[in-house]
Design a protein around this motif. Structure first.
Motif, PDB file in Angstrom:
ATOM      1  N   GLY A   1       2.847   6.266  -2.121  1.00  0.00           N
ATOM      2  CA  GLY A   1       1.884   6.375  -3.211  1.00  0.00           C
ATOM      3  C   GLY A   1       1.299   5.029  -3.601  1.00  0.00           C
ATOM      4  N   HIS A   2       2.142   4.009  -3.657  1.00  0.00           N
ATOM      5  CA  HIS A   2       1.656   2.672  -4.010  1.00  0.00           C
ATOM      6  C   HIS A   2       0.737   2.117  -2.917  1.00  0.00           C
ATOM      7  N   LEU A   3       1.088   2.349  -1.666  1.00  0.00           N
ATOM      8  CA  LEU A   3       0.237   1.873  -0.576  1.00  0.00           C
ATOM      9  C   LEU A   3      -1.112   2.589  -0.579  1.00  0.00           C
ATOM     10  N   GLU A   4      -1.099   3.874  -0.912  1.00  0.00           N
ATOM     11  CA  GLU A   4      -2.360   4.615  -1.029  1.00  0.00           C
ATOM     12  C   GLU A   4      -3.226   4.014  -2.130  1.00  0.00           C
ATOM     13  N   ASN A   5      -2.612   3.650  -3.244  1.00  0.00           N
ATOM     14  CA  ASN A   5      -3.368   3.038  -4.340  1.00  0.00           C
ATOM     15  C   ASN A   5      -3.972   1.698  -3.914  1.00  0.00           C
ATOM     16  N   ILE A   6      -3.213   0.940  -3.139  1.00  0.00           N
ATOM     17  CA  ILE A   6      -3.739  -0.336  -2.637  1.00  0.00           C
ATOM     18  C   ILE A   6      -4.970  -0.074  -1.774  1.00  0.00           C
ATOM     19  N   CYS A   7      -4.882   0.899  -0.894  1.00  0.00           N
ATOM     20  CA  CYS A   7      -6.002   1.212  -0.001  1.00  0.00           C
ATOM     21  C   CYS A   7      -7.228   1.659  -0.792  1.00  0.00           C
ATOM     22  N   VAL A   8      -7.012   2.452  -1.843  1.00  0.00           N
ATOM     23  CA  VAL A   8      -8.134   2.909  -2.670  1.00  0.00           C
ATOM     24  C   VAL A   8      -8.848   1.720  -3.303  1.00  0.00           C
TER      25      VAL A   8
ATOM     26  N   LYS B   1       7.484  -7.952   4.180  1.00  0.00           N
ATOM     27  CA  LYS B   1       8.629  -7.060   3.999  1.00  0.00           C
ATOM     28  C   LYS B   1       8.225  -5.818   3.219  1.00  0.00           C
ATOM     29  N   LEU B   2       9.041  -4.777   3.341  1.00  0.00           N
ATOM     30  CA  LEU B   2       8.898  -3.574   2.533  1.00  0.00           C
ATOM     31  C   LEU B   2      10.034  -3.540   1.518  1.00  0.00           C
ATOM     32  N   PRO B   3       9.779  -3.045   0.315  1.00  0.00           N
ATOM     33  CA  PRO B   3      10.842  -2.983  -0.690  1.00  0.00           C
ATOM     34  C   PRO B   3      11.965  -2.057  -0.249  1.00  0.00           C
ATOM     35  N   LEU B   4      13.174  -2.576  -0.187  1.00  0.00           N
ATOM     36  CA  LEU B   4      14.287  -1.820   0.366  1.00  0.00           C
ATOM     37  C   LEU B   4      14.764  -0.705  -0.558  1.00  0.00           C
ATOM     38  N   ARG B   5      14.641  -0.913  -1.850  1.00  0.00           N
ATOM     39  CA  ARG B   5      15.215   0.049  -2.797  1.00  0.00           C
ATOM     40  C   ARG B   5      14.206   1.079  -3.295  1.00  0.00           C
ATOM     41  N   MET B   6      12.997   1.009  -2.822  1.00  0.00           N
ATOM     42  CA  MET B   6      11.969   1.948  -3.284  1.00  0.00           C
ATOM     43  C   MET B   6      12.003   3.210  -2.434  1.00  0.00           C
TER      44      MET B   6
ATOM     45  N   ARG C   1     -11.869  -0.792   9.906  1.00  0.00           N
ATOM     46  CA  ARG C   1     -12.239   0.626   9.814  1.00  0.00           C
ATOM     47  C   ARG C   1     -11.060   1.507   9.399  1.00  0.00           C
ATOM     48  N   GLN C   2      -9.841   1.034   9.597  1.00  0.00           N
ATOM     49  CA  GLN C   2      -8.672   1.847   9.288  1.00  0.00           C
ATOM     50  C   GLN C   2      -7.725   1.080   8.370  1.00  0.00           C
ATOM     51  N   ILE C   3      -8.038   1.077   7.099  1.00  0.00           N
ATOM     52  CA  ILE C   3      -7.166   0.468   6.103  1.00  0.00           C
ATOM     53  C   ILE C   3      -6.377   1.615   5.471  1.00  0.00           C
ATOM     54  N   THR C   4      -5.195   1.847   5.981  1.00  0.00           N
ATOM     55  CA  THR C   4      -4.413   3.012   5.597  1.00  0.00           C
ATOM     56  C   THR C   4      -2.994   2.594   5.203  1.00  0.00           C
ATOM     57  N   PRO C   5      -2.281   3.474   4.480  1.00  0.00           N
ATOM     58  CA  PRO C   5      -0.884   3.169   4.144  1.00  0.00           C
ATOM     59  C   PRO C   5      -0.023   2.919   5.376  1.00  0.00           C
ATOM     60  N   ASP C   6      -0.256   3.675   6.442  1.00  0.00           N
ATOM     61  CA  ASP C   6       0.547   3.477   7.654  1.00  0.00           C
ATOM     62  C   ASP C   6       0.326   2.099   8.258  1.00  0.00           C
ATOM     63  N   VAL C   7      -0.921   1.622   8.228  1.00  0.00           N
ATOM     64  CA  VAL C   7      -1.218   0.288   8.759  1.00  0.00           C
ATOM     65  C   VAL C   7      -0.517  -0.777   7.923  1.00  0.00           C
ATOM     66  N   ILE C   8      -0.591  -0.639   6.591  1.00  0.00           N
ATOM     67  CA  ILE C   8       0.069  -1.622   5.730  1.00  0.00           C
ATOM     68  C   ILE C   8       1.581  -1.551   5.900  1.00  0.00           C
ATOM     69  N   ARG C   9       2.117  -0.346   6.070  1.00  0.00           N
ATOM     70  CA  ARG C   9       3.556  -0.207   6.275  1.00  0.00           C
ATOM     71  C   ARG C   9       3.995  -0.922   7.556  1.00  0.00           C
ATOM     72  N   MET C  10       3.175  -0.858   8.584  1.00  0.00           N
ATOM     73  CA  MET C  10       3.513  -1.514   9.846  1.00  0.00           C
ATOM     74  C   MET C  10       3.250  -3.016   9.803  1.00  0.00           C
TER      75      MET C  10
ATOM     76  N   ALA D   1       2.168  -7.836   5.680  1.00  0.00           N
ATOM     77  CA  ALA D   1       1.640  -9.159   5.352  1.00  0.00           C
ATOM     78  C   ALA D   1       0.114  -9.185   5.290  1.00  0.00           C
ATOM     79  N   ILE D   2      -0.559  -8.173   5.861  1.00  0.00           N
ATOM     80  CA  ILE D   2      -2.023  -8.206   5.860  1.00  0.00           C
ATOM     81  C   ILE D   2      -2.597  -8.014   4.462  1.00  0.00           C
ATOM     82  N   VAL D   3      -1.773  -7.586   3.495  1.00  0.00           N
ATOM     83  CA  VAL D   3      -2.275  -7.395   2.134  1.00  0.00           C
ATOM     84  C   VAL D   3      -2.861  -8.700   1.586  1.00  0.00           C
ATOM     85  N   ALA D   4      -2.237  -9.831   1.945  1.00  0.00           N
ATOM     86  CA  ALA D   4      -2.739 -11.122   1.464  1.00  0.00           C
ATOM     87  C   ALA D   4      -4.163 -11.370   1.934  1.00  0.00           C
ATOM     88  N   THR D   5      -4.473 -10.990   3.160  1.00  0.00           N
ATOM     89  CA  THR D   5      -5.817 -11.194   3.693  1.00  0.00           C
ATOM     90  C   THR D   5      -6.767 -10.097   3.225  1.00  0.00           C
ATOM     91  N   LEU D   6      -6.246  -8.892   3.029  1.00  0.00           N
ATOM     92  CA  LEU D   6      -7.086  -7.821   2.487  1.00  0.00           C
ATOM     93  C   LEU D   6      -7.635  -8.206   1.113  1.00  0.00           C
TER      94      LEU D   6
END
Length: 260
Positions: free
Chosen positions: A115-122, A103-108, A55-64, A67-72
């Motif tokens: 913005g990229h995480l929002e696009n993933i959620c969309v 992991k999160l990209p260190l240099r981004m 129910r809550q697929i959000t940038p904050d959830v992915i940031r925390m 690794a769940i992107v693989a299952t999403l």
């Protein structure tokens, strides 16, 4: 070239090769799938928990929990590959893999990442398999049977995507071991050959695996390194000076370039 001049033996060679692979697959593949299955089940449970039952697929959830992107990706209809998600969401190359590695990209920059995480959620929200997660159209929580069914389906999708490369890698290792055994039984020595040195200096009666070979690329207009599964210098080097190249699935004729 072993039986290149014996076409009458080709059919039996193919049959023997297929039988050898089948015997190995029946022994090795089930273990790979069992091990992968257990890890994947845990990943699906982590996804359901992190997203509160999807129910809550959000940038904050992915940031925390990156690794769940693989299952999403396996929760959409149809399931999508990394490259497809990258293209649909307009992401930088490599970002999805970085996230799936936990992991999160260190240099981004933080706002770029958001913005990229929002696009993933969309993209995920648009493609989400709502027939599988049919409780999302209601205010109620999924009943145990619904949740179990969804978890099984997503696990099966992810298991196939994860276990197939494991099996392929194990098959490659098996192939090279067979080649190595055949060569060493005939007096060949496994010896690494520096990619910076010309192949002409490769010692007679030696072989090397995963060898980088420098070839001229007409498209690139320059020399490039081409990885070759196996390079063999015969005990008596061939008159034209070329090595024997092999690419895992079979032997190639003696040639200046690897063939498939």
């Amino acid at each position: 070239m072993i039986n290149a001049d014996k076409p009458a033996e080709w059919k039996s060679d193919v049959v023997a090769s297929v039988q050898l692979y089948n015997d190995w697959f029946l022994e090795a593949a089930p273990a790979a799938y069992r091990d992968t299955r257990q890890r994947v089940v845990n990943d699906v449970e982590n996804l359901f928990t992190a997203t509160r039952e999807m129910r809550q697929i959000t940038p904050d959830v992915i940031r925390m929990h990156p690794a769940i992107v693989a299952t999403l990706r396996m929760s959409t209809a149809p399931p999508i590959a990394r490259d497809r998600l990258t293209g649909l969401a307009g992401l930088p190359n490599g970002l999805v893999k970085t996230l799936e590695d936990g992991k999160l990209p260190l240099r981004m920059k933080p706002w770029d990442l958001t913005g990229h995480l929002e696009n993933i959620c969309v993209v995920i929200d648009e493609l989400l398999d709502t027939d599988l997660f049919d409780w999302l159209g209601t205010d109620r929580a999924p009943d145990p049977q619904q949740r179990e069914l969804a978890a099984v389906v997503v696990s099966d999708r992810r298991c196939g995507a994860v276990a197939d490369p494991i099996v392929r890698n194990a098959q490659e290792t098996r192939q090279l071991l067979i080649i190595e055994g055949w060569l060493t039984a005939r007096g060949y020595e496994k010896r690494s050959h520096p990619s910076s040195e010309p192949l002409q200096s490769m010692a007679a009666g030696t072989f090397s695996f995963r060898q980088n070979v420098i070839v001229n690329s007409e498209d690139a207009g320059k020399s490039i390194n081409m990885p070759i599964d196996a390079v063999i210098q015969p005990h008596v080097p061939l008159p034209h000076g070329f090595r024997l190249f092999a690419l895992g699935r079979g032997w190639c004729r003696s040639t200046p370039l690897p063939c498939r």
